[in-house]
Design a protein around this motif. Sequence first.
Motif, PDB file in Angstrom:
ATOM      1  N   LEU A  11      64.606  31.442  63.019  1.00  0.00           N
ATOM      2  CA  LEU A  11      63.844  31.467  64.535  1.00  0.00           C
ATOM      3  C   LEU A  11      64.418  31.886  65.664  1.00  0.00           C
ATOM      4  CD1 LEU A  11      61.703  33.198  64.796  1.00  0.00           C
ATOM      5  CD2 LEU A  11      60.149  31.177  65.172  1.00  0.00           C
ATOM      6  N   GLY A  12      65.854  31.013  66.310  1.00  0.00           N
ATOM      7  CA  GLY A  12      66.181  30.977  67.122  1.00  0.00           C
ATOM      8  C   GLY A  12      67.244  31.783  67.351  1.00  0.00           C
ATOM      9  N   PHE A  13      67.854  31.742  65.914  1.00  0.00           N
ATOM     10  CA  PHE A  13      69.187  33.106  66.399  1.00  0.00           C
ATOM     11  C   PHE A  13      68.067  34.388  65.760  1.00  0.00           C
ATOM     12  CE2 PHE A  13      71.707  36.127  63.677  1.00  0.00           C
ATOM     13  CZ  PHE A  13      72.920  35.991  64.170  1.00  0.00           C
ATOM     14  N   VAL A  14      67.226  34.786  65.402  1.00  0.00           N
ATOM     15  CA  VAL A  14      66.632  36.432  66.077  1.00  0.00           C
ATOM     16  C   VAL A  14      66.127  36.413  67.179  1.00  0.00           C
ATOM     17  CG1 VAL A  14      64.179  37.605  64.969  1.00  0.00           C
ATOM     18  CG2 VAL A  14      65.818  36.025  63.311  1.00  0.00           C
ATOM     19  N   ILE A  15      65.217  35.591  68.053  1.00  0.00           N
ATOM     20  CA  ILE A  15      65.202  35.716  69.341  1.00  0.00           C
ATOM     21  C   ILE A  15      66.134  35.779  70.372  1.00  0.00           C
ATOM     22  CG2 ILE A  15      63.974  34.160  71.417  1.00  0.00           C
ATOM     23  CD1 ILE A  15      62.489  33.469  69.229  1.00  0.00           C
ATOM     24  N   LYS A  16      67.823  35.054  69.677  1.00  0.00           N
ATOM     25  CA  LYS A  16      68.342  35.438  70.801  1.00  0.00           C
ATOM     26  C   LYS A  16      68.598  36.874  70.612  1.00  0.00           C
ATOM     27  CE  LYS A  16      72.529  34.378  70.214  1.00  0.00           C
ATOM     28  NZ  LYS A  16      74.064  34.502  69.664  1.00  0.00           N
ATOM     29  N   GLY A  17      68.961  37.287  70.268  1.00  0.00           N
ATOM     30  CA  GLY A  17      69.189  38.952  68.933  1.00  0.00           C
ATOM     31  C   GLY A  17      68.293  39.808  70.301  1.00  0.00           C
ATOM     32  N   PHE A  18      66.971  38.925  70.046  1.00  0.00           N
ATOM     33  CA  PHE A  18      65.668  40.266  70.998  1.00  0.00           C
ATOM     34  C   PHE A  18      66.464  40.203  71.984  1.00  0.00           C
ATOM     35  CE2 PHE A  18      63.336  39.808  66.868  1.00  0.00           C
ATOM     36  CZ  PHE A  18      63.101  41.035  66.282  1.00  0.00           C
ATOM     37  N   LEU A  19      66.679  38.641  72.230  1.00  0.00           N
ATOM     38  CA  LEU A  19      66.407  38.793  73.395  1.00  0.00           C
ATOM     39  C   LEU A  19      68.309  39.346  74.142  1.00  0.00           C
ATOM     40  CD1 LEU A  19      65.026  35.153  74.221  1.00  0.00           C
ATOM     41  CD2 LEU A  19      64.388  36.976  75.382  1.00  0.00           C
TER      42      LEU A  19
END
Length: 65
Positions: free
Chosen positions: A52-60
């Motif tokens: 989830l942290g990796f996905v959120i980083k990608g979106f940001l």
Amino acid sequence: MEIEDFESLMLKTLLTGLILFMAFIVYDLSKKSRAGKFGTFVLFGALCLGVLGFVIKGFLMSSIG
């Protein structure tokens, strides 16, 4: 197909494969260590938080840049 399209496709494909492989490793680890239901939940919870942290980083990063 341009090189950028190929790189994007391979990143998504191989990253998905890596996450599934890590899920298998966590499952196998919980089975071999006899972690029980709560221990397995904690192990998968940690894996899910990392993903989830990796996905959120990608979106940001995509929204900023």
